[in-house]
Design an enzyme around this catalytic site. Structure first.
Site, PDB file in Angstrom:
ATOM      1  N   LYS A   1      27.318  -0.990 -65.516  1.00 52.77           N
ATOM      2  CA  LYS A   1      27.366  -0.824 -66.975  1.00 52.77           C
ATOM      3  C   LYS A   1      28.737  -1.284 -67.446  1.00 52.77           C
ATOM      4  CE  LYS A   1      26.405   3.818 -66.878  1.00 52.77           C
ATOM      5  NZ  LYS A   1      26.015   5.124 -67.448  1.00 52.77           N
TER       6      LYS A   1
ATOM      7  N   ASP B   1      22.834  14.654 -63.798  1.00 49.59           N
ATOM      8  CA  ASP B   1      22.224  13.506 -63.128  1.00 49.59           C
ATOM      9  C   ASP B   1      23.248  12.724 -62.299  1.00 49.59           C
ATOM     10  OD1 ASP B   1      23.666  12.291 -65.145  1.00 49.59           O
ATOM     11  OD2 ASP B   1      22.165  10.753 -65.526  1.00 49.59           O
TER      12      ASP B   1
ATOM     13  N   THR C   1      18.163  -0.641 -70.838  1.00 50.28           N
ATOM     14  CA  THR C   1      18.581   0.464 -71.710  1.00 50.28           C
ATOM     15  C   THR C   1      20.031   0.845 -71.441  1.00 50.28           C
ATOM     16  OG1 THR C   1      16.321   1.341 -71.475  1.00 50.28           O
ATOM     17  CG2 THR C   1      17.924   2.771 -72.516  1.00 50.28           C
TER      18      THR C   1
ATOM     19  N   ASP D   1      26.032  12.159 -66.986  1.00 50.73           N
ATOM     20  CA  ASP D   1      25.936  12.126 -68.443  1.00 50.73           C
ATOM     21  C   ASP D   1      24.755  12.925 -68.988  1.00 50.73           C
ATOM     22  OD1 ASP D   1      24.030  10.323 -67.614  1.00 50.73           O
ATOM     23  OD2 ASP D   1      24.815   8.617 -68.751  1.00 50.73           O
ATOM     24  N   ARG D   2      23.892  13.424 -68.109  1.00 52.36           N
ATOM     25  CA  ARG D   2      22.759  14.203 -68.605  1.00 52.36           C
ATOM     26  C   ARG D   2      22.841  15.648 -68.152  1.00 52.36           C
ATOM     27  NH1 ARG D   2      17.289  11.056 -67.975  1.00 52.36           N
ATOM     28  NH2 ARG D   2      18.074   8.921 -67.950  1.00 52.36           N
TER      29      ARG D   2
ATOM     30  N   ARG E   1       6.262   5.409 -70.947  1.00 49.43           N
ATOM     31  CA  ARG E   1       6.603   6.760 -71.394  1.00 49.43           C
ATOM     32  C   ARG E   1       5.773   7.085 -72.636  1.00 49.43           C
ATOM     33  NH1 ARG E   1      10.758   7.603 -67.996  1.00 49.43           N
ATOM     34  NH2 ARG E   1      12.598   6.264 -68.006  1.00 49.43           N
TER      35      ARG E   1
ATOM     36  N   ARG F   1      20.283  -2.842 -63.809  1.00 45.62           N
ATOM     37  CA  ARG F   1      19.850  -2.004 -62.678  1.00 45.62           C
ATOM     38  C   ARG F   1      18.879  -2.756 -61.803  1.00 45.62           C
ATOM     39  NH1 ARG F   1      19.155   4.077 -65.123  1.00 45.62           N
ATOM     40  NH2 ARG F   1      21.137   3.893 -66.179  1.00 45.62           N
TER      41      ARG F   1
ATOM     42  N   LYS G   1      26.837  10.128 -73.524  1.00 54.42           N
ATOM     43  CA  LYS G   1      26.319  11.472 -73.393  1.00 54.42           C
ATOM     44  C   LYS G   1      27.095  12.161 -72.272  1.00 54.42           C
ATOM     45  CE  LYS G   1      22.188   9.641 -70.973  1.00 54.42           C
ATOM     46  NZ  LYS G   1      22.405   8.203 -71.041  1.00 54.42           N
TER      47      LYS G   1
ATOM     48  N   SER H   1      15.674  12.797 -73.174  1.00 53.21           N
ATOM     49  CA  SER H   1      15.788  12.637 -71.722  1.00 53.21           C
ATOM     50  C   SER H   1      16.924  13.470 -71.147  1.00 53.21           C
ATOM     51  CB  SER H   1      15.997  11.164 -71.403  1.00 53.21           C
ATOM     52  OG  SER H   1      17.118  10.664 -72.143  1.00 53.21           O
TER      53      SER H   1
ATOM     54  N   ASP I   1      25.177  10.111 -62.660  1.00 51.22           N
ATOM     55  CA  ASP I   1      26.489   9.728 -63.191  1.00 51.22           C
ATOM     56  C   ASP I   1      27.072  10.772 -64.145  1.00 51.22           C
ATOM     57  OD1 ASP I   1      24.495   9.129 -65.045  1.00 51.22           O
ATOM     58  OD2 ASP I   1      25.631   7.485 -65.930  1.00 51.22           O
TER      59      ASP I   1
ATOM     60  N   SER J   1      22.606   5.707 -62.572  1.00 49.39           N
ATOM     61  CA  SER J   1      22.329   6.994 -63.198  1.00 49.39           C
ATOM     62  C   SER J   1      21.305   7.841 -62.439  1.00 49.39           C
ATOM     63  CB  SER J   1      21.894   6.752 -64.632  1.00 49.39           C
ATOM     64  OG  SER J   1      21.793   7.964 -65.305  1.00 49.39           O
ATOM     65  N   HIS J   2      20.168   8.099 -63.070  1.00 50.91           N
ATOM     66  CA  HIS J   2      19.193   9.016 -62.476  1.00 50.91           C
ATOM     67  C   HIS J   2      18.349   8.361 -61.388  1.00 50.91           C
ATOM     68  CE1 HIS J   2      17.393   6.806 -65.777  1.00 50.91           C
ATOM     69  NE2 HIS J   2      16.230   6.954 -65.178  1.00 50.91           N
TER      70      HIS J   2
ATOM     71  N   THR K   1      16.098   4.285 -78.366  1.00 55.20           N
ATOM     72  CA  THR K   1      16.505   4.919 -77.108  1.00 55.20           C
ATOM     73  C   THR K   1      17.728   4.232 -76.517  1.00 55.20           C
ATOM     74  OG1 THR K   1      14.275   5.666 -76.624  1.00 55.20           O
ATOM     75  CG2 THR K   1      15.717   5.311 -74.732  1.00 55.20           C
TER      76      THR K   1
END
Ligand code: VG1
Ligand code: CO
Length: 542
Positions: free
Chosen positions: A125, A276, A17, A280-281, A495, A21, A375, A364, A278, A112-113, A343
């Site tokens: 990324k 989070d 996504t 972005d959230r 999910r 990772r 984001k 998310s 990185d 990220s998270h 997503t």
């Protein structure tokens, strides 16, 4: 001197996504990171003379990966690299830098998270020249390169000092080590009314921001404490650590529990937020009121015109398919378009570039706008602060007002983590096979209206992305969605997204469990969760 190192492909380098990772230990296998970086560079057109942005979220292995990437960038013919001091750049700050400096792209080292540390996760990324995540055509081309790679190019030079701001050289490439915060903070000042937020603070408005020992700490301290004047200590866990202090930098009700409890307790500040790994959230919690990210997107879209950067209004709103339809009601009222994408932020890039959408969001806890192509957690927090400073309402009053106008999309996501991959795959396959027979069937009082496997046709370039989640829609407007996570590193994560809409004149004050009980039971039944994966309860509810 440029050296060429022979290598052989790894079969598991398809980006998910949001980039590649894996466990750190897997990245530490011989040539593993180098193979992927070379595959990325092989897919970048126009390297001679071009600039590359490089940074990461500061997690374990970040510095090693950056040193490697810089040597390889020099050996691959980039003219210039722009690197965040200490190897640090938040994802939105990197996106902004790529655009600001006209770079051909950027490498962001982040999972990220996902947690960090020697036994935890790492990620790479690649973002393209518009500042956004590489679209699927590019990630697939990168993956194809990883499968035939025979060699990569690097230098035999020592490490450079990532903590020394200024210019240095690496082979024929110039390297510029910059303050990771300054350009981003300046951008935020162009979008929001900092004077209004300061005035609101002076009238007693208070906040707490939990940076979760991740990359946002220095950004939040500069913007919230230094520029907006919130008192020292308003930003907590503000020092980025390679293992995020042992925590899990996913700003949800499980991992940001301490923040949640503080916001629900007596004497809570007016506004609470977290971001989070990185940056972005964002998670937003008002005093005594959690805001679901899907509602947050709708509220931000409905009120964005109150911030100077959006005073002209929005061209359109885009949301990922599993995100609730709360934003759809806003788009309808504003008479602007609503786009429903798969997503992952990479699907918003074309809509933003084409000027079709101004604000985008995901369930998310990701929201952002056309100011960058990612984001952006702090951006969302600042938009909230700007809106609250103008409307002078509590978060709770603002959300109640929103529901009274647009109705309420009761919404919850259930995550079933660490499922054996084959079981997860067969659950999805079995459900997919059933979809066409579901319409008309009843689950308790719910009757299936339609069911499909979500496919997306990009309105700008016509590219088609299939198998993006199984949707089951009911005649009363309720909906459930099943999909497998594309960011996990252990087994599979299922999910399940559940949503029930109540119009503005209906009961807007139900508990989530009451509003969604029938739907949860129906989901368990239709997907045969208990028998297929042996679980009756999700691991994480957000
Ligand atoms: C998750 C979220 C998705 C988000 C992605 C990357 O993906 O659901 O909305 O875009 O993470 O976010 P998945 O495939 O695990 O559901 V981040 O902050 O990790 O860059
Ligand atoms: Co993130």
């Amino acid at each position: 001197m440029i050296i060429t190192i022979p290598t052989t492909p790894y079969s598991d380098q398809r980006p998910g996504t949001s980039g590649l990772r894996k466990k750190v230990r897997l990245f530490q296998r011989p040539h593993y990171a180098a193979n992927f970086i070379q595959a990325v560079f092989d897919c970048v057109p126009g390297k001679p003379g071009a600039s590359l942005v490089v940074g990461g979220d500061g997690r374990y292995f970040n510095r090693e990966a950056i040193q490697l990437a810089l040597r390889m960038a020099a050996a691959n013919g980039f003219a210039h690299a722009i690197v965040g001091c200490g190897g640090v750049l938040s994802t939105p700050a990197a996106s902004h830098l790529i655009r600001l400096r006209g770079a051909v792209g950027g490498l962001i080292f982040s999972a990220s998270h996902n947690p960090g540390g020697p036994d935890e996760d790492f990620g790479i990324k690649y973002n393209i020249a518009n500042g956004g995540p590489a679209p699927e055509t590019v990630t697939e081309a990168i993956f194809a390169r990883t499968q035939v790679i025979k060699q990569y190019a690097t230098l035999d030079t020592p490490d450079i000092d990532l903590d020394q701001r200024g210019a240095c050289r690496l082979g024929d490439m110039s390297v510029e080590i910059i303050d990771p915060v300054a350009d981003y903070a300046a951008l935020m000042e162009t979008l929001f009314d900092f004077a209004a937020i300061r005035a609101h603070r002076q009238s007693g408005f208070s906040l707490i921001f939990d940076a979760m020992h991740a990359v946002t700490g220095p950004y939040a301290i500069e913007i919230l404490q230094r520029r907006l004047g919130f008192e020292n200590g308003s930003v907590v866990n503000g020092v980025p650590l390679p293992d995020f202090g042992g925590g899990h930098p996913d700003p949800n009700l499980v991992n940001a529990r301490a923040l949640y409890e503080r916001m629900m307790a007596r004497g809570a500040p007016d506004f609470g937020a977290a971001s989070d790994g990185d940056g972005d959230r964002n998670l937003v919690i008002g005093r005594g009121r959690y805001v679901s990210p899907s509602d947050a997107l709708a509220i931000l879209a409905a009120n964005a015109h109150l911030a100077p950067g959006y005073a002209k209004g929005l061209a359109g709103i885009a949301r990922s398919m599993p995100t609730s339809a709360a934003a759809d009601h806003v788009a309808a009222a504003l008479e602007i378009a609503l786009y429903e994408t798969p997503t992952g932020w990479k699907f918003f890039g074309n809509l933003l570039d084409a000027g079709l959408a101004t604000i985008c969001g995901e369930e998310s806890a990701g929201a952002g706008s056309d100011h960058v192509r990612e984001k952006d957690g702090l951006w969302a927090v600042l938009l909230w602060l700007n809106i609250l400073a103008v409307r002078r309402l509590s978060v709770d009053a603002l959300i109640q007002d929103h529901w009274r106008r647009f109705g309420r999309n009761y919404y919850v996501r259930h995550d079933y983590e660490g499922i054996e991959s084959s079981q997860a795959e067969s659950l999805i396959q079995a459900l997919r096979a059933k979809l066409s027979s579901l319409p008309g069937q009843a689950f308790g009082s719910l009757i299936v209206k339609a069911a499909d496997d979500f496919a997306y046709t990009d309105p700008v370039d016509g590219s088609i992305s299939r198998n993006q989640g199984l949707r089951i829609l009911f005649t009363n407007g309720s909906r459930m969605v099943f999909r497998l996570s594309g960011t996990g590193t252990v087994g599979a994560t299922l999910r399940l997204y559940l949503e029930h809409y109540v119009a503005a004149d209906g009961d807007l004050a139900m508990s989530l469990s009451d509003a969604l009980a029938d739907l949860i039971a129906a989901a368990q039944a239709v997907a045969e969760l208990e028998s297929r994966i042996g679980r009756s309860q999700p691991d994480v509810v957000t």
